[in-house]
Design an enzyme around this catalytic site. Structure first.
Site, PDB file in Angstrom:
ATOM      1  N   HIS A  69      48.075  -9.115 -19.044  1.00  0.00           N
ATOM      2  CA  HIS A  69      48.191  -8.136 -20.427  1.00  0.00           C
ATOM      3  C   HIS A  69      48.119  -6.749 -20.242  1.00  0.00           C
ATOM      4  O   HIS A  69      47.268  -5.544 -19.227  1.00  0.00           O
ATOM      5  CB  HIS A  69      46.972  -8.912 -21.070  1.00  0.00           C
ATOM      6  CG  HIS A  69      47.025 -10.045 -21.511  1.00  0.00           C
ATOM      7  ND1 HIS A  69      47.607 -11.057 -20.304  1.00  0.00           N
ATOM      8  CD2 HIS A  69      48.057 -10.810 -22.529  1.00  0.00           C
ATOM      9  CE1 HIS A  69      47.728 -12.658 -20.887  1.00  0.00           C
ATOM     10  NE2 HIS A  69      48.006 -11.584 -22.365  1.00  0.00           N
ATOM     11  N   ILE A 122      41.262  -8.044 -24.558  1.00  0.00           N
ATOM     12  CA  ILE A 122      42.072  -9.307 -24.609  1.00  0.00           C
ATOM     13  C   ILE A 122      41.922  -9.714 -25.844  1.00  0.00           C
ATOM     14  O   ILE A 122      40.978 -10.065 -25.860  1.00  0.00           O
ATOM     15  CB  ILE A 122      42.563 -10.254 -23.368  1.00  0.00           C
ATOM     16  CG1 ILE A 122      43.497  -9.668 -21.983  1.00  0.00           C
ATOM     17  CG2 ILE A 122      43.985 -11.024 -24.466  1.00  0.00           C
ATOM     18  CD1 ILE A 122      43.995 -10.253 -21.107  1.00  0.00           C
TER      19      ILE A 122
END
Length: 171
Positions: A69, A122
């Site tokens: 990510h 995240i």
């Protein structure tokens, strides 16, 4: 490209992975390893199966998924090198319209978080605004590494569910 649940249930592994491989950032293995569990009764059952696959993976594979990510409002976003999904998700939280001060705050928080945990922060950006994200960054950096690892996987599940909703159309 939108797909139907029935077409997914009837697809071969390559087509299934091509349709759903993007749900988990740069980690098509989640879809690939979930394919044998077909057929799925509905979108929730499909999402649950995908999440079980992710959760059953070895920790190193989960860590690689987390590390796949991008930073929120980070270098890749500034250079317009995010995936199409990440670009839309970050934009939905206003991360593409930051003031210089906000960008500096995100950069500082990202750097502090990654230094502490070894992976990017995240959060499901589509479910949060930029102020809430900055607040969560400041709070979560104080969590234990295990708590943050688990939290990151939970946020990835939320991201994947929304992405699945984007791609799945009614039969």
């Amino acid at each position: 490209m939108p797909v139907t649940l029935s077409s997914l249930n009837q697809s071969d592994q390559a087509d299934f992975t091509a349709a759903l491989g993007h749900l988990f950032e740069h980690s098509p293995w989640v879809a690939e390893e979930t394919w044998p569990q077909r057929p799925f009764a509905d979108a929730d059952a499909l999402h649950a199966a995908l999440c079980r696959t992710m959760r059953a993976a070895p920790r190193e594979q989960q860590l690689a998924l987390i590390r796949a990510h991008p930073d929120l409002a980070g270098r890749l976003a500034q250079q317009k090198q995010l995936t199409a999904e990440s670009t839309r998700e970050q934009a939905s939280a206003g991360l593409d319209r930051l003031t210089d001060a906000e960008l500096a705050a995100f950069t500082r928080q990202n750097d502090t978080y990654k230094a502490r945990f070894g992976f990017p922060f995240i959060i499901c950006a589509r479910l949060n605004a930029k102020a809430a994200i900055l607040e969560a960054m400041a709070t979560r950096v104080n969590h234990s590494p295990e708590t943050e690892f688990t939290t990151a996987l939970g946020e990835i599940e939320k991201i994947a569910r929304l992405r699945l909703g984007d791609v799945l159309k009614q039969d």
